[in-house]
Design an enzyme around this catalytic site. Sequence first.
Site, PDB file in Angstrom:
ATOM      1  N   SER A 119     -13.960   0.014   0.088  1.00  0.00           N
ATOM      2  CA  SER A 119     -12.809   0.284   0.940  1.00  0.00           C
ATOM      3  C   SER A 119     -13.104  -0.091   2.389  1.00  0.00           C
ATOM      4  O   SER A 119     -14.227   0.069   2.875  1.00  0.00           O
ATOM      5  CB  SER A 119     -12.446   1.772   0.867  1.00  0.00           C
ATOM      6  N   TYR A 143      -7.078  -3.577   4.449  1.00  0.00           N
ATOM      7  CA  TYR A 143      -5.789  -3.277   5.067  1.00  0.00           C
ATOM      8  C   TYR A 143      -5.634  -4.260   6.216  1.00  0.00           C
ATOM      9  O   TYR A 143      -6.479  -4.296   7.119  1.00  0.00           O
ATOM     10  CB  TYR A 143      -5.742  -1.845   5.597  1.00  0.00           C
ATOM     11  N   THR A 169      -4.506  -4.847   0.178  1.00  0.00           N
ATOM     12  CA  THR A 169      -3.611  -3.783  -0.270  1.00  0.00           C
ATOM     13  C   THR A 169      -2.219  -4.040   0.288  1.00  0.00           C
ATOM     14  O   THR A 169      -2.036  -4.123   1.505  1.00  0.00           O
ATOM     15  CB  THR A 169      -4.131  -2.411   0.191  1.00  0.00           C
ATOM     16  N   LYS A 276      -3.469  -6.597  -4.085  1.00  0.00           N
ATOM     17  CA  LYS A 276      -3.618  -5.355  -4.853  1.00  0.00           C
ATOM     18  C   LYS A 276      -2.418  -4.456  -4.565  1.00  0.00           C
ATOM     19  O   LYS A 276      -2.177  -4.085  -3.416  1.00  0.00           O
ATOM     20  CB  LYS A 276      -4.914  -4.647  -4.453  1.00  0.00           C
ATOM     21  N   HIS A 300      -1.650   2.403  -6.303  1.00  0.00           N
ATOM     22  CA  HIS A 300      -2.489   3.165  -5.373  1.00  0.00           C
ATOM     23  C   HIS A 300      -2.892   4.512  -5.977  1.00  0.00           C
ATOM     24  O   HIS A 300      -2.978   5.529  -5.280  1.00  0.00           O
ATOM     25  CB  HIS A 300      -1.753   3.386  -4.046  1.00  0.00           C
ATOM     26  N   ASP A 331      -5.480  -1.228 -12.459  1.00  0.00           N
ATOM     27  CA  ASP A 331      -6.165   0.048 -12.253  1.00  0.00           C
ATOM     28  C   ASP A 331      -5.172   1.176 -12.479  1.00  0.00           C
ATOM     29  O   ASP A 331      -3.979   0.946 -12.669  1.00  0.00           O
ATOM     30  CB  ASP A 331      -6.818   0.132 -10.866  1.00  0.00           C
ATOM     31  N   GLY A 332      -5.674   2.410 -12.489  1.00  0.00           N
ATOM     32  CA  GLY A 332      -4.798   3.571 -12.579  1.00  0.00           C
ATOM     33  C   GLY A 332      -4.807   4.254 -13.930  1.00  0.00           C
ATOM     34  O   GLY A 332      -4.385   3.674 -14.931  1.00  0.00           O
ATOM     35  N   GLY A 333      -5.316   5.492 -13.971  1.00  0.00           N
ATOM     36  CA  GLY A 333      -5.197   6.329 -15.160  1.00  0.00           C
ATOM     37  C   GLY A 333      -6.230   6.111 -16.240  1.00  0.00           C
ATOM     38  O   GLY A 333      -6.163   6.746 -17.294  1.00  0.00           O
TER      39      GLY A 333
END
Length: 561
Positions: A119, A143, A169, A276, A300, A331-333
Amino acid sequence: MVIKNIEGQSDHDLNCLNINELEKHAYNIMDKQTRDYYNEGADSGSTLRENIEAFGKYRIRPRVLRDVSSVDTSVELFGHTNSIPMGVAPTAMQRLAHPDGELGTARACKNMKVAMGLSSFATTTLEDVADASGDNPHVLQLYLFESRDHSHKLIQRAKKAGYKAVFLTVDTPFLGRRNLEIRNQFKLPPHLKIANFTEDEEPALGDEQTSNSPNQARQRKQKAASKAGYHDGEKRVNPTGPITFHSHAPNPTLSWERDIEWLKQECCPEMEVWVKGIATGEDALLAVHHGVSGIVVSNHGGRQLNGALATLDALPEVVEAVQGKIPVHVDGGIRHGTDVFKALALGADFCWVGRPALWGLAYKGQAGVELMLRLLSDEIKLCMGLAGVTKVQDISKDYLVKLIMPAALTATPAVDAKQRALLPLVNAVISGHLGTKVEDFAKTVFGTATYDEALTARKAEMQGMQVNGAWGSTGVCTGLMRSYVALKGMGETANAEELKQIAVDAFLADTVAVELGVSRRATRPTSMVKRWTRLCLLARRWGVFSRIRGPYGQQRQRSGR
């Protein structure tokens, strides 16, 4: 305790055999502010939950009588061999979880031959993370600030340090509403800082450059506050003050035409440019049109637009739009190796996990991240073998079927059972026996939306009731102890123990002991009705009979308590 696993698999930590158990360990270790910051979703958290639940809509179609004696889980990524089709996603401020922080994650990824994302708002410099990663591929999540100078410096440092790509992002024109973050007034503790922005890159409000006194300039810098960008009439005013996530990360001015082209000029050819936060086929087509190197389907982690599609649900239309022109990651979960398999079967080329790495850090630092990666690596390999697949490239939609079920049947049974078990908590809050601590606990276990719905439903039933005095308190305590037993039976050990502590805090400890059946002595007068109720409770715990109710239980049911 660690023991040797079956041949060909990793060692077992008997205290942590899957990601759900890892999450529970981390929950108990992290302080409340850190736990809430890492685990919260936007608003009611429905998108966060649906990211996880989406995988339950699909079932795997296993093929048999195939030689699966040798299963290869490796894939090529950024010119390197990744041991599994999954990497550790960029997550901010990892030293909140453990002093090892981003360095621990980088070393774990290197040891496990898994790619890592860093990050922009890390608590370790990108150079130190690159050194810890060695030849293992690492990417920088970016960012793009309204002041391009800050982003330019960061990109040049990343190129020099050997980062393979930047993941821009694109889903944060504004920050999603994170209620716990607001309530906790989240900020980094004094011993930590955002490491990638030096004082020279943290311009403060005021006129230090024109000051004749360096001391005065430093004092003004220390007192300056960060301020987000805003519109002053037709003029856009950029963020000012020291760079912070809340003030500088959101950028509503980003556009395909201007910013993607600028970023490609800054990064290429040394680093690839990925976007992303893509969640639609239309934006996927624009990404291809503007020449990005790849896409990460992401919302996110459910922290931005609540009510957005779960990433697994968004994945097929993105894959369909791209038609193989550029790679598609997601991504995610992801909590299981079967989740990775399902995402790949739906067309993803690669997966990323975020929160599980943070939970691993909280659990045991670098060793905890390695444990997380071993767990998922073993599960991916096992899933492939049981499904009849020996290479990642052979995983296709032929191995998957989507369930079509009535809406009334799609709720997760474990969640429903948990809600039923914890209704006494709602009753206790309404009756005024318990305060904010139990509300926080119930929201954590229920989920905010379900908790609020339960409150609304029960308030109508309990209108005009007066539940006070020893009789009412004992009744509430009985309900809480039934919830305790039910949670234990579901494997919710941490929640069960917290519930018992709430009961001890609210009532006398030996009253709780009596309700649990571990003591015959109570400090309050005990009528035959109460004795009969406790006998029934013990009988249910021992499985003697499941539906018996004493007179007190019947009266409680009629009165709505």
